[in-house]
Motif scaffolding. Structure first.
Motif, PDB file in Angstrom:
ATOM      1  N   ASN A 166       3.241   3.948  -0.279  1.00  0.00           N
ATOM      2  CA  ASN A 166       3.044   3.216  -1.540  1.00  0.00           C
ATOM      3  C   ASN A 166       1.586   2.821  -1.736  1.00  0.00           C
ATOM      4  OD1 ASN A 166       5.758   3.365  -2.327  1.00  0.00           O
ATOM      5  ND2 ASN A 166       6.292   1.578  -1.075  1.00  0.00           N
ATOM      6  N   GLN A 167       0.958   2.478  -0.623  1.00  0.00           N
ATOM      7  CA  GLN A 167      -0.453   2.098  -0.684  1.00  0.00           C
ATOM      8  C   GLN A 167      -1.310   3.294  -1.138  1.00  0.00           C
ATOM      9  OE1 GLN A 167      -2.046   1.254   3.156  1.00  0.00           O
ATOM     10  NE2 GLN A 167      -3.927   0.381   2.353  1.00  0.00           N
ATOM     11  N   MET A 168      -1.055   4.451  -0.540  1.00  0.00           N
ATOM     12  CA  MET A 168      -1.842   5.637  -0.905  1.00  0.00           C
ATOM     13  C   MET A 168      -1.532   6.086  -2.327  1.00  0.00           C
ATOM     14  SD  MET A 168      -2.281   7.790   2.596  1.00  0.00           S
ATOM     15  CE  MET A 168      -0.737   8.618   2.585  1.00  0.00           C
ATOM     16  N   GLN A 169      -0.263   5.998  -2.675  1.00  0.00           N
ATOM     17  CA  GLN A 169       0.157   6.410  -4.017  1.00  0.00           C
ATOM     18  C   GLN A 169      -0.507   5.520  -5.076  1.00  0.00           C
ATOM     19  OE1 GLN A 169       2.292   5.095  -6.548  1.00  0.00           O
ATOM     20  NE2 GLN A 169       2.096   7.011  -7.699  1.00  0.00           N
ATOM     21  N   SER A 170      -0.556   4.236  -4.779  1.00  0.00           N
ATOM     22  CA  SER A 170      -1.127   3.316  -5.768  1.00  0.00           C
ATOM     23  C   SER A 170      -2.635   3.526  -5.899  1.00  0.00           C
ATOM     24  CB  SER A 170      -0.808   1.867  -5.403  1.00  0.00           C
ATOM     25  OG  SER A 170      -1.500   1.512  -4.228  1.00  0.00           O
ATOM     26  N   LYS A 171      -3.236   4.124  -4.870  1.00  0.00           N
ATOM     27  CA  LYS A 171      -4.674   4.434  -4.959  1.00  0.00           C
ATOM     28  C   LYS A 171      -4.900   5.769  -5.656  1.00  0.00           C
ATOM     29  CE  LYS A 171      -6.348   1.872  -0.954  1.00  0.00           C
ATOM     30  NZ  LYS A 171      -6.488   2.041   0.514  1.00  0.00           N
ATOM     31  N   GLY A 172      -3.823   6.401  -6.064  1.00  0.00           N
ATOM     32  CA  GLY A 172      -3.974   7.625  -6.853  1.00  0.00           C
ATOM     33  C   GLY A 172      -3.713   8.920  -6.107  1.00  0.00           C
TER      34      GLY A 172
END
Ligand code: MN
Length: 314
Positions: A166-172
């Motif tokens: 989720n962290q990586m996804q939210s960073k794009g």
């Protein structure tokens, strides 16, 4: 009978399922999201994102749903030119490091990626253990086979837990890039275990165009680019991919059990209506932060669960 395999996004598969609602078959194969029968075509969508079109209208139906490009679809009516990373025709007889992933279409649970090395000397043993296309195996069989496999072949198993995802996804970062990086690392790990031992090639169960794969891993420290092949349905192309697929699914099952146990529940697989209901239940019981460690929160299921909960509260 002609058939076409496409990689589709979770969203597209959901749209398809909705639109094919009246044609869904009551039973769908293991590992699938749905299977539908329409005139001239059977469509089966798998959690991996693969969608299989079978029958005389396969091509036309695939084109209809493949949102990526109609030029590509037009091209495909001409004789298909294999991409330059297509495996050699004798691949099944070679010593191969294969890789595959699980969990990309599941709302709950991590993405697991496995790579495994299988030498022709071990083909008989692996068949004895029961290694074959994991789509034809149930969970119990997967677990039993995986437990034998981990003592039999060099492998690497990577788990991308939900909070990190989720962290990586939210960073794009796209899911495709995450998968590519994980495949590359798992393959490198196995290669390291071979300690210079001979292998004939690498086979990745194809989840994106090879050029895109390589652009995804361009900033990785180690980048495997030699003797590398891509094939859809890789599980049936080489036992190394079949083994990797089983290990990845085994790991995913274990993680799902652990995650469920941590909040005293059983988490459903996939991304369907049952998942929305479970997510709503968890939101109500544990609050909004709970999903970050359990689910891929950017999936539409999060909003659907929130809506369900709103409705319940009335
Ligand atoms: Mn796959």
């Amino acid at each position: 009978m002609s058939h076409v395999v496409k990689m589709m996004s979770v969203d597209t598969i959901k749209k398809m399922e909705l639109s094919l609602k009246s044609s869904l078959t009551p039973t769908a194969p293991a590992g699938s999201v749905f299977s539908a029968k329409i005139p001239g075509c059977t469509i089966t969508a798998y959690k991996s994102g693969k969608v299989l079109f079978q029958g005389k209208n396969a091509e036309a139906e695939a084109v209809k749903w493949d949102g990526t490009a109609s030029p590509a679809a037009k091209k495909s009516s001409a004789p298909k030119k294999p991409h330059r990373f297509a495996p050699p025709s004798n691949i099944a007889d070679l010593a191969i490091i294969g890789s595959d992933e699980v969990g990309t279409g599941d709302y709950f649970g991590p993405i697991t990626v496995a790579a495994a090395f299988v030498h022709p000397d071990q083909f008989a043993l692996l068949k004895e253990i029961g290694v074959k296309d994991s789509k034809n195996l149930n969970d119990k069989q997967i677990i039993a086979i995986a437990k034998d496999l981990i003592h039999s072949i060099p492998y690497s198993l990577l788990i991308l837990h939900n909070d990190k995802y989720n962290q990586m996804q939210s960073k794009g970062m796209t899911q495709g890039k995450m998968k590519a990086i994980l495949h590359n690392r798992a393959l490198q790990n196995v290669l390291n275990k071979l300690e210079g031992g001979a292998y004939d090639g690498i086979l990745i169960d194809q989840f994106c165009e090879p050029d895109i794969y390589f652009s995804h891993i361009r900033n990785e420290r180690d980048q495997l680019r030699d003797k590398i092949y891509f094939s859809t349905k890789g599980e049936s192309v080489h036992l190394a991919v079949a083994a990797a697929s089983i290990l990845a699914r085994y790991s995913f099952l274990k993680e799902m059990d652990k995650l469920g146990a941590s909040i005293n529940t059983v988490l459903p697989k996939g991304a369907g209506a049952l998942v929305d209901v479970k997510a709503a239940e968890l939101l109500q019981k544990h609050g909004s932060a709970v999903l970050n460690n359990l689910a891929k929160t950017h999936f539409a299921n999060t909003k659907k669960a929130q809506a369900l909960l709103q409705k319940k509260k009335g």
